[in-house]
Design an enzyme around this catalytic site. Structure first.
Site, short mmCIF file in Angstrom:
data_model
loop_
_atom_site.label_atom_id
_atom_site.label_comp_id
_atom_site.label_asym_id
_atom_site.label_seq_id
_atom_site.Cartn_x
_atom_site.Cartn_y
_atom_site.Cartn_z
N ASP A 169 5.29 -57.34 53.22
CA ASP A 169 5.37 -55.99 53.69
C ASP A 169 5.92 -55.15 52.43
OD1 ASP A 169 5.62 -53.62 54.67
OD2 ASP A 169 7.20 -53.94 56.04
N ASP A 222 1.43 -49.10 51.45
CA ASP A 222 2.24 -50.08 52.36
C ASP A 222 1.38 -51.10 52.95
OD1 ASP A 222 3.75 -51.15 54.49
OD2 ASP A 222 4.14 -49.58 55.56
#
Length: 475
Positions: A100, A315
């Site tokens: 992430d 992201d």
């Protein structure tokens, strides 16, 4: 005979250098690469008929006393998320965690864990590791953690640094900040280990958004606690790159790749770059998007044509792209105009995070090409496979972009992993640049910076130079 000995010597030296650069004992300030696998991979130990898909959005809440991160879920597109395999402790204990770039902390579920979400594999038990050590409240890393979450000091005599991350949907992870040996299984086949890595040992982790196949999160964002920052002194700098394969439900075993440190630089023909923008108290990778071209029609980010710096962040933990309402409405209007055949009727699908534009179709319609215009003149062209995805279960063909209210703050969008697929994307945190290079991420020979820059001539040249040097010394 002497010539044969020289050739054998060169071969041995080459193999030894490769092993040393990838070994756990000595990286020689060089980088390494790891594979990323999908959450719904059919390969053991992840295969699970009843897996739950979700989408993760890391962001701060308005409550300044308890910093929060928002996690959202949906029905289908969470299957595109990427998991990284790594090991924690001594002896190494294997875990799979979400890679992430939208968050900073590395954490995993730890025993004892009376209030943890269900996990398919056993949890990490720190008592079985000889290299585990809790972080005292006086440690500077405890202060770093307080910058991205909430930390407190234990009430006992040990004065251990505790952490508490509460998410906006009431999911949470709580536990102890600790130091441990982290081992990556690099793509070269040689394990790479780092000692005294700070991570969160989660003893209370709850929420429906956490799936059985993932055992935590690998935070790759900005900040001192990010795994990028922690290993940078040993791998040749604060830089990394990734090449994400497109989401294809028919090929769930396709692996993406992520490279760290020296050798992860993205260079060569076709590379475009744009500045990374820093924001106080934020650890995401912000960039500036001027607008998006749909077919031949340019749609500016703002109706007024004025652009705020850092209006979008990248992201990898969120699959869809999320845009402010005004920009989304104008973009979708152009997408609808360019869809073929024109007889297709769009339908809007409600999502907990916003609205999805979809088409009822058994075969993929012809969607327009799109180009994202970044600050500095960088243009990234997106094919339909990077902007649309197929929901076979409901026979829908959906635009992988949502209207969203405040992923992080007013007027800020999110550039999701669908749009990042089939690009070699490099993050250079020393130059504060992010670079894009269109790449077939399914081909091993093109999806890492090292591989992309290596050519048969370069290998020949290296051998030739080594041969000449050894020949001079020998004769």
């Amino acid at each position: 005979m002497s010539m044969i000995l020289i050739i054998i010597y060169l071969m041995v030296c080459h193999n030894s250098a490769t092993a040393t650069a990838s070994s756990s004992s000595n990286l020689n300030n060089g980088g390494f690469s790891v594979k990323l696998i999908r959450r719904n991979s059919l390969k053991p130990p992840l295969y699970n008929h009843n897996h739950k898909a979700y989408r993760r959005l890391m962001g701060s809440s308005d409550d300044q006393t308890t910093p929060q991160s928002e996690i959202r879920r949906d029905k289908e597109d969470g299957e595109g998320a990427q998991l990284m395999k790594l090991s924690i402790g001594s002896p190494p204990y294997e875990i799979y965690a979400v890679a992430d770039t939208g968050s900073t902390l590395l954490w995993t579920q730890c025993e004892p864990c009376p209030n943890c979400y269900k996990q398919k594999n056993p949890k990490f038990d720190p008592k079985k590791s000889s290299s585990y050590g809790t972080l005292p409240c006086s440690a500077k890393e405890c202060t770093y953690a307080n910058g991205t979450g909430y930390t407190s000091c234990s009430t006992d005599d040990q004065k251990v640094c505790n952490y508490n991350y509460t998410y906006m949907d009431d999911s949470l992870t709580q536990g102890v900040m600790a130091k441990e040996t982290i081992t990556f299984g690099s793509s070269s086949g040689k394990p790479v280990s780092f000692k005294n890595v700070v991570f969160g040992c989660g003893h209370n982790n709850t929420g429906e958004t956490f799936g059985k196949n993932e055992m935590g999160i690998v935070g790759l964002g900005l900040g001192n606690l990010s795994i990028i920052s922690q290993i940078s002194p040993y791998v040749g700098g604060r830089k990394f790159s990734h090449c994400l394969v497109p989401f294809d439900p028919d090929h769930p075993n396709d692996a993406s790749i992520m490279s760290f440190g020296k050798g992860s630089e993205v260079s060569g023909e076709g590379v475009v770059s744009t500045p990374l923008i820093t924001k106080d108290g934020k650890t995401q990778y912000f960039v500036t998007v001027e607008g998006i071209t749909v077919g031949d029609k340019f749609v500016p980010f703002n109706s007024s044509w004025s652009v705020s710096k850092g209006n979008m962040f990248l992201d990898s933990g969120t699959q869809v792209t999320m845009l402010p309402q005004d920009f989304y409405d104008r973009l979708v209007t152009e997408v609808k105009k360019k869809m073929e055949p024109s007889s297709l009727k769009p339908t809007e699908v409600n999502d907990p995070s916003g609205t999805l534009l979809c088409y009822n179709a058994t075969t993929n319609p012809k969607a327009p090409m799109m180009t994202v215009h970044f600050d500095g003149g960088a243009k990234v062209q997106l094919a339909p496979a990077q902007t649309f995805y197929q929901n076979k279960q409901d026979k829908l063909f959906c635009f992988g972009t949502l209207n969203s209210s405040n992923p992080l703050s007013e007027g800020v969008g999110l550039f999701g992993s669908y749009a990042q697929s089939n690009f070699l994307i490099g993050f250079d945190l020393e130059k504060m640049l992010v670079s894009f290079k269109a790449t077939d991420c399914r081909k091993p020979s093109t999806r890492t910076a090292n591989d992309a820059s290596a050519t048969p001539f370069s290998y020949f040249f290296n051998y030739l130079v080594s041969f000449i040097l050894v020949a001079i010394l020998y004769f």
